[in-house]
Each structure stands twice: as C-alpha cells, then as structure tokens.
Motif scaffolding. Structure first.
Motif, PDB file in Angstrom:
ATOM      1  N   PHE A 109       0.841  -1.203   0.000  1.00  0.00           N
ATOM      2  CA  PHE A 109       0.000   0.000   0.000  1.00  0.00           C
ATOM      3  C   PHE A 109       0.878   1.256   0.000  1.00  0.00           C
ATOM      4  O   PHE A 109       0.575   2.245  -0.680  1.00  0.00           O
ATOM      5  N   ALA A 110       1.948   1.218   0.778  1.00  0.00           N
ATOM      6  CA  ALA A 110       2.849   2.373   0.864  1.00  0.00           C
ATOM      7  C   ALA A 110       3.454   2.703  -0.489  1.00  0.00           C
ATOM      8  O   ALA A 110       3.628   3.885  -0.838  1.00  0.00           O
ATOM      9  N   ALA A 111       3.782   1.675  -1.269  1.00  0.00           N
ATOM     10  CA  ALA A 111       4.380   1.908  -2.585  1.00  0.00           C
ATOM     11  C   ALA A 111       3.379   2.532  -3.546  1.00  0.00           C
ATOM     12  O   ALA A 111       3.712   3.473  -4.284  1.00  0.00           O
ATOM     13  N   VAL A 112       2.149   2.021  -3.555  1.00  0.00           N
ATOM     14  CA  VAL A 112       1.125   2.597  -4.437  1.00  0.00           C
ATOM     15  C   VAL A 112       0.922   4.071  -4.097  1.00  0.00           C
ATOM     16  O   VAL A 112       0.889   4.938  -4.989  1.00  0.00           O
ATOM     17  N   ALA A 113       0.810   4.368  -2.806  1.00  0.00           N
ATOM     18  CA  ALA A 113       0.597   5.755  -2.381  1.00  0.00           C
ATOM     19  C   ALA A 113       1.797   6.634  -2.709  1.00  0.00           C
ATOM     20  O   ALA A 113       1.649   7.792  -3.129  1.00  0.00           O
TER      21      ALA A 113
ATOM     22  N   SER B 187      -6.843   1.008   1.471  1.00  0.00           N
ATOM     23  CA  SER B 187      -6.890   1.229   2.910  1.00  0.00           C
ATOM     24  C   SER B 187      -7.684   2.491   3.201  1.00  0.00           C
ATOM     25  O   SER B 187      -7.420   3.544   2.615  1.00  0.00           O
ATOM     26  N   TYR B 188      -8.657   2.384   4.097  1.00  0.00           N
ATOM     27  CA  TYR B 188      -9.465   3.547   4.455  1.00  0.00           C
ATOM     28  C   TYR B 188      -8.589   4.671   5.021  1.00  0.00           C
ATOM     29  O   TYR B 188      -8.802   5.848   4.728  1.00  0.00           O
ATOM     30  N   GLY B 189      -7.619   4.309   5.850  1.00  0.00           N
ATOM     31  CA  GLY B 189      -6.790   5.309   6.506  1.00  0.00           C
ATOM     32  C   GLY B 189      -5.950   6.123   5.557  1.00  0.00           C
ATOM     33  O   GLY B 189      -5.529   7.244   5.887  1.00  0.00           O
ATOM     34  N   LEU B 190      -5.714   5.605   4.351  1.00  0.00           N
ATOM     35  CA  LEU B 190      -4.861   6.326   3.408  1.00  0.00           C
ATOM     36  C   LEU B 190      -5.585   7.467   2.720  1.00  0.00           C
ATOM     37  O   LEU B 190      -4.979   8.163   1.896  1.00  0.00           O
ATOM     38  N   THR B 191      -6.854   7.698   3.057  1.00  0.00           N
ATOM     39  CA  THR B 191      -7.483   8.950   2.630  1.00  0.00           C
ATOM     40  C   THR B 191      -6.725  10.144   3.198  1.00  0.00           C
ATOM     41  O   THR B 191      -6.781  11.244   2.641  1.00  0.00           O
TER      42      THR B 191
ATOM     43  N   ALA C 275      -0.471  14.041   8.764  1.00  0.00           N
ATOM     44  CA  ALA C 275      -1.350  12.921   8.416  1.00  0.00           C
ATOM     45  C   ALA C 275      -1.296  11.841   9.490  1.00  0.00           C
ATOM     46  O   ALA C 275      -2.322  11.269   9.886  1.00  0.00           O
ATOM     47  N   MET C 276      -0.092  11.545   9.979  1.00  0.00           N
ATOM     48  CA  MET C 276       0.072  10.543  11.017  1.00  0.00           C
ATOM     49  C   MET C 276      -0.617  10.961  12.312  1.00  0.00           C
ATOM     50  O   MET C 276      -1.275  10.157  12.983  1.00  0.00           O
ATOM     51  N   LEU C 277      -0.482  12.232  12.669  1.00  0.00           N
ATOM     52  CA  LEU C 277      -1.105  12.718  13.905  1.00  0.00           C
ATOM     53  C   LEU C 277      -2.624  12.692  13.821  1.00  0.00           C
ATOM     54  O   LEU C 277      -3.309  12.378  14.805  1.00  0.00           O
TER      55      LEU C 277
ATOM     56  N   PRO D  59       2.898   3.573   5.416  1.00  0.00           N
ATOM     57  CA  PRO D  59       2.804   4.537   4.306  1.00  0.00           C
ATOM     58  C   PRO D  59       3.094   5.972   4.711  1.00  0.00           C
ATOM     59  O   PRO D  59       3.522   6.776   3.873  1.00  0.00           O
ATOM     60  N   PHE D  60       2.866   6.332   5.976  1.00  0.00           N
ATOM     61  CA  PHE D  60       3.190   7.673   6.454  1.00  0.00           C
ATOM     62  C   PHE D  60       4.635   7.756   6.953  1.00  0.00           C
ATOM     63  O   PHE D  60       5.344   8.728   6.701  1.00  0.00           O
ATOM     64  N   ALA D  61       5.057   6.717   7.673  1.00  0.00           N
ATOM     65  CA  ALA D  61       6.369   6.739   8.314  1.00  0.00           C
ATOM     66  C   ALA D  61       7.502   6.875   7.305  1.00  0.00           C
ATOM     67  O   ALA D  61       8.509   7.543   7.577  1.00  0.00           O
ATOM     68  N   LEU D  62       7.359   6.264   6.141  1.00  0.00           N
ATOM     69  CA  LEU D  62       8.432   6.322   5.149  1.00  0.00           C
ATOM     70  C   LEU D  62       8.745   7.756   4.715  1.00  0.00           C
ATOM     71  O   LEU D  62       9.876   8.067   4.359  1.00  0.00           O
TER      72      LEU D  62
END
Length: 455
Positions: A243-247, A281-285, A398-400, A418-421
């Motif tokens: 998911f992180a790569a797609v985003a 992933s819902y959270g990746l909005t 976004a993470m917060l 996906p955010f941490a990277l």
C-alpha cells in the motif's frame, strides 16, 4: 542557509556544529525515553488489565532472541550501505542511483525477513487467520462478492463475517491477492514476494518526489536512509508495504505533474493511483494532506488538476458500479473495530504509545532529522531545505490525524508504514551520515533478532 546542516563545518563554526549535534542527541534521548516509557507503562497496564492486546508493549511482538538464514546477509548489507552508501548516492547517475536504492533496499528487506526463516518470515505471513489469503475462494464470483461485501464486515450481521484484515480494508486490498491467485501466483510465498518487490519501490517514489519538488542534492542525501530503514522489519512481509508503494508513486506522479513533466499523463496516472490507494486502505485517505503539500510546492499546480481528478474518479466509479459503497463500508468498519480489540484498547495510552512505536520504525536518526526539520521550518526561508520540511510536515500531520482518530490503536508499526516512510527524508539534514546510518542498521538488526514481530 543549509550549509551548517549539510556539510562538515569549518573550524570557525565547529562550536555551532557541536551545539547542533548535542541538540540532535537530545532529540534521540527524548525518543528513547518515549519508547521506554511506553514499554514500562504498557507492560504494567497489560499485566494488570489485559486491555492492550499486545505481548510486548507497545509493539505487537514476542520476546524471542534468535538467529536465522538472513542474519549474515542482513549484516553484510548494513555494512555495505554504511560504508559506501553516502558516497555512491552522491556520485551515481540518477537512474543508476534509483536502481541501486531499489536493489539494496530489496536486499535489506529480504534479509531481515529471512532472519525469521522462509516459512515464518515470508511464506506464512499473509496466510494467518486474519489475512487476505484466507478468503481467496470466497471471491469466485467477484461482482457478486463485491455486492455483498459490506454484509460480512460486522460480526453477527451475517452467518460468516470477514477476517479482520478483509473487513478492515476496502476490497481492492483483497482483490490484489485474488488476481495473483488467478494468474497462477497463489499462496503465501508469492504474496510475500509481491509485497516485498512492490513495497521496496516506495523509496523510489519518495526520491522522485524529492528531486522534482525539493532538490536533487537533498534527495541523494536521503537515499541511503531510505535503503537502511528500520521500517524494513515490517515491510517484509506486510501488505501495508505494498500500500505504501502505491501511495508513494501516486505522490511522485503528482509531483512530476505539478512541476511540468508531461502534466496531463502524469496527472492522470497520479489520480488513478490515488483512487486505488483509498480502495486499498481507508486510513490512506489522509494522503490528501501529503498531496496538499505537493500542490503547495508545485509551480504549475493548476494545469494537471483536472486530469488528476478525472483519474481519481475511475476506481471509485468502478467499485460503486459493482455495488461496493465506500462510505457505507467505512461506517460498518467503525462498528466492527469497536467489536474487537480496538473497542477495548485504551486511547489514553495508545494516543502517545502509537508514536512511541514509530521510534523503532523510523529510527533514532529520524528523531534527530525531525528536530532539524523543525528548525528549518521555523526559519521560514524559502529554500530547498524548507520545501523538504513541508513534505515531511505533511506526512507528520497525516500521522497525527490518524492517531487522534482513535482508529489506530496499536499495530501502527505496520499500519502507519505509508506515512512513516515520508519521515525518513528528514535524515538528509544530518551531518556524519555514516554514524547515523550505523545507528539505523543496529536498531533494525536488534529488533529483528530479539523480537518475533506480529507482521
């Protein structure tokens, strides 16, 4: 403005450089203290109340010191990147640098995963009772399954409810593994290969973004830290790495579009990937925050927007036409989340312990890098360093927001990949990169050799 951050200081500025290093070490000490506090208090809470549902607070992991077939390779990759990474990143032609980052990052992720052995580290990761491969046979008729997908999210709403990860994500996540099975790449081993192979390209998407919006020199300085990231412990093997790569590539294509690189086509492709991202992933909005940072930094942000929006609409329209309604599913997911461990885990602990988990994911070098990022942003000087700070800040915000939502209580070492990277490029501000890279490598090796992580 950035000379004191990015180069070795001459003799007359050495006291200032030493002050900066001390401040970096203070930031590191604060990060260590945060994690230690979360570990101690978490152990007390779990032993007393049993409400955290993790075995080694704040991580979903078990204490189990071990070696494995990946141990020699992981050490070798770490030594090689520490010794040669900064110099090669500075002088390799750009395309060769991208290939080198992908190759080294893939080797690092594979070797860390294989410390746990082939079966536990790769082949069985995505076959547990919570994972996507458990329901492959339920998707024989994909349109019919999508029409009835939401009926199986809430426990008790249907005779059989989806396992946790299927219920917790839009169906594009599960469909990825369904289609892999359809083309003859079924089973946990191929699923693991898929997630690692694609997941490790996230670093390339981030580098492309940095070069387009920030500065090639800073991108090159960040490259070794994107390779030797402790996050690789959870990238292999986790669908969240995929998911992180797609985003990341959605952001990279948007960055190319808003800087005038074939804006129609890169804008359209970015929109398509952003649409896919929110159906993985819902959270990746929350990537809307990072996308907003890209638009702010882009010099030609208006021209590609119609194409990006058109591309974004494609995936939602297709899924809606097939009978899956994203907002309805998300509402049911909130109910399902409260039915499980998420409804019991105390937000008062996890709202800050989630951040403690990230200390091990992004590493101590990133703690120092974030401290320097804050200094750059406070100066408000419109430089390449400031632009990098804006991107890092977007990921942090976004993470917060995810943290405050209460829908990310525990397991954020995987969920927030996906955010941490996007925090790792803050390490580009650090002097003495080899020492910081060594710290990153040692931390990752210790985590993977002392713990059996849950993902």
């Amino acid at each position: 403005m950035t000379s004191d951050l990015l180069t070795e200081a001459p003799s007359d500025t050495r006291p200032a450089a030493r002050r900066e290093l001390r401040r970096d070490l203070y930031a590191v000490a604060a990060a260590v203290l945060l994690f230690a506090t979360a570990a101690v208090l978490g152990t007390v809470i779990e032993d007393r109340d049993g409400t955290l549902f993790v075995n080694w607070p704040p991580l979903l992991a078990y204490w189990a010191p071990h070696l494995g077939p990946g141990t020699p390779a992981a050490i070798a990759v770490a030594v090689a990147v520490v010794a040669y990474g900064p110099a090669l990143a500075a002088r390799l032609p750009w395309r060769r640098l991208l290939l080198a980052v992908w190759g080294a990052g893939t080797a690092w992720t594979w070797s860390l995963a294989l410390i746990d052995g082939w079966q536990r580290g790769i082949a069985r990761r995505l076959t547990t009772r919570y994972e996507y491969l458990q329901v492959i046979d339920d998707f024989r008729d994909i349109p019919a399954t999508l029409r009835h997908f939401t009926e199986h999210i809430v426990v008790g709403a249907a005779p059989e409810h989806w396992p946790a990860h299927i219920a917790g994500h839009p169906p594009a996540a599960t469909l990825t593994f369904v289609y892999l099975d359809r083309v003859g790449l079924g089973g946990g081993a191929w699923a693991g290969v898929w997630c690692i192979t694609l997941g490790t390209t996230a670093a390339l998407g981030i580098l492309v973004t940095l070069r387009a919006l920030v500065d090639e020199r800073l991108a090159r300085r960040a490259a070794p830290f994107l390779v030797l990231a402790p996050a690789a412990v959870w990238m292999g093997t986790s669908a969240d790495g995929y998911f992180a790569a797609v985003a990341a590539w959605a952001v990279a294509l948007l960055a190319l579009a808003v800087t005038g690189h074939r804006p129609r086509w890169t804008g359209l492709a970015s929109g398509l990937l952003f649409g896919l991202t929110v159906f993985l992933s819902y959270g990746l909005t929350l990537y809307v925050v990072i996308a907003a940072a890209v638009l702010v930094l882009g010099s030609r942000r208006a021209r590609p927007l119609p194409f990006a929006l058109a591309g974004f609409a494609v995936v939602p329209v297709v899924f809606t036409a097939l009978g899956f309604y994203w907002w309805q599913a998300y509402g049911l997911l909130v109910t399902r989340y409260d039915q499980g461990a998420g409804g019991t885990r105390p937000q008062a602990y996890w709202v800050w312990a989630n951040l403690a988990c990230q200390v091990l994911v992004v590493g101590l070098a990133t703690a120092a890098g974030l401290r320097r990022t804050g200094s750059v942003l406070l100066r408000r000087e419109r430089t390449a360093a400031f632009r990098l700070g804006v991107l890092v800040l977007g990921a942090l915000v976004a993470m917060l927001v995810a943290d405050l939502s209460g829908m990310s209580k525990a397991e954020t070492e995987r969920i927030w990949l996906p955010f941490a990277l996007w925090l790792l490029p803050a390490c580009a501000f650090l002097t003495r990169p080899r020492a910081w890279l060594a710290a990153q490598a040692v931390l990752a090796l210790l985590v993977n050799h002392l713990l059996l992580t849950g993902w």
